[in-house]
Design an enzyme around this catalytic site. Sequence first.
Site, PDB file in Angstrom:
ATOM      1  N   HIS A 190      30.903  68.869  59.008  1.00  0.00           N
ATOM      2  CA  HIS A 190      31.839  69.434  57.944  1.00  0.00           C
ATOM      3  C   HIS A 190      31.803  68.731  56.418  1.00  0.00           C
ATOM      4  O   HIS A 190      31.819  67.385  56.554  1.00  0.00           O
ATOM      5  CB  HIS A 190      33.209  69.441  58.257  1.00  0.00           C
ATOM      6  CG  HIS A 190      34.116  70.238  57.452  1.00  0.00           C
ATOM      7  ND1 HIS A 190      34.185  71.569  57.086  1.00  0.00           N
ATOM      8  CD2 HIS A 190      34.993  69.450  56.475  1.00  0.00           C
ATOM      9  CE1 HIS A 190      35.260  71.904  56.375  1.00  0.00           C
ATOM     10  NE2 HIS A 190      35.712  70.596  55.836  1.00  0.00           N
TER      11      HIS A 190
ATOM     12  N   SER B 190      32.062  64.742  57.396  1.00  0.00           N
ATOM     13  CA  SER B 190      32.542  64.271  58.819  1.00  0.00           C
ATOM     14  C   SER B 190      31.679  65.046  59.707  1.00  0.00           C
ATOM     15  O   SER B 190      31.259  66.445  59.698  1.00  0.00           O
ATOM     16  CB  SER B 190      33.809  64.677  58.969  1.00  0.00           C
ATOM     17  OG  SER B 190      35.071  64.053  58.042  1.00  0.00           O
TER      18      SER B 190
HETATM   19  C1  GAR Z   1      26.404  71.232  54.740  1.00  0.00           C
HETATM   20  O1  GAR Z   1      26.610  71.077  53.792  1.00  0.00           O
HETATM   21  C2  GAR Z   1      27.587  71.502  55.823  1.00  0.00           C
HETATM   22  O2  GAR Z   1      28.591  70.367  55.704  1.00  0.00           O
HETATM   23  C3  GAR Z   1      28.290  72.534  55.532  1.00  0.00           C
HETATM   24  O3  GAR Z   1      27.310  73.866  55.390  1.00  0.00           O
HETATM   25  C4  GAR Z   1      26.134  73.065  54.761  1.00  0.00           C
HETATM   26  C5  GAR Z   1      24.727  73.362  55.318  1.00  0.00           C
HETATM   27  O4  GAR Z   1      23.672  72.856  54.803  1.00  0.00           O
HETATM   28  N1  GAR Z   1      29.002  72.997  56.666  1.00  0.00           N
HETATM   29  C6  GAR Z   1      30.089  73.690  56.460  1.00  0.00           C
HETATM   30  O5  GAR Z   1      30.767  73.952  55.367  1.00  0.00           O
HETATM   31  C7  GAR Z   1      30.870  74.220  57.830  1.00  0.00           C
HETATM   32  N2  GAR Z   1      32.273  74.450  57.367  1.00  0.00           N
HETATM   33  P1  GAR Z   1      22.213  73.115  55.283  1.00  0.00           P
HETATM   34  O6  GAR Z   1      22.194  74.672  55.811  1.00  0.00           O
HETATM   35  O7  GAR Z   1      21.345  72.802  54.199  1.00  0.00           O
HETATM   36  O8  GAR Z   1      22.101  72.142  56.438  1.00  0.00           O
END
Ligand code: GAR
Length: 240
Positions: free
Chosen positions: A133, A160
């Site tokens: 998160h 986190s």
């Molecule tokens: C990440 O930044 C993660 O922290 C967020 O989505 C992004 C995915 O990036 N997750 C959330 O917001 C969950 N509530 P990615 O697809 O490039 O790994």
Amino acid sequence: MSVDTVSIETKPTEPTTSTTKPLRIVVLVSGRGSNLQVLIDAMQAGALPIEIVGVISNREDAYAITRANAASIPVVTLSHVANGKRMGIKTFERHASDQFIAWQPDLIVLAGFMRVLSASFIENAPAPMINLHPSLLPAYKGLDTHQRAIQAGERHHGCSVHVVTAELDAGTVLTQGLLEINQKETADSLKTRVQKLEHQLLPWTILLLAKGALSLSRDQSIHEQNTFLPSTPLKLYLDS
Ligand code: GAR
């Protein structure tokens, strides 16, 4: 503290041998999949004792699918919208449960997965579930975390990894990556910096789990039934 001097407070680990079985991981994604890519790269480099046995995407346009295909990892797409019709969460969860049975994961990793899962799905999952998160939980649960942190005048922000429980973004925090918010920070620049931290934090956390330095167990005597909790609460601070 620099990224090179990560401090880890945890119990001593058993020395692992090259015969340690890799942790079987299923990754749930919705988007770009940069965190999935980091795990794929670490697995392929032999830097993480994991086997990504499957990927589930709830979006058919997620670039994460391309990344999984390129690594020859089985992918199942359970699109939240198909032919203009929305797939309800119960249907998604039924299909996802079938995949869990087929793939037999030791750990389920939510890496940019943007659907809210039901309590019964989480509690009945065959393996512990962790979520990445983009905030220093318990602050800024939910969406738009970077913008909200800037607007609130926070000095620090980060990411986190926490245990998934029925309450959104509220499970026990296992690890955190921390950075200082710059004077002229925008939501976009902050997101970029936080994602760099995520790319270190997620593999670190999984390494700790795989090596047994951090363990997840169902402790029914202390906590509510079927909640996965770490036996050793652990925080890991990084900065960028
Ligand atoms: C990440 O930044 C993660 O922290 C967020 O989505 C992004 C995915 O990036 N997750 C959330 O917001 C969950 N509530 P990615 O697809 O490039 O790994």
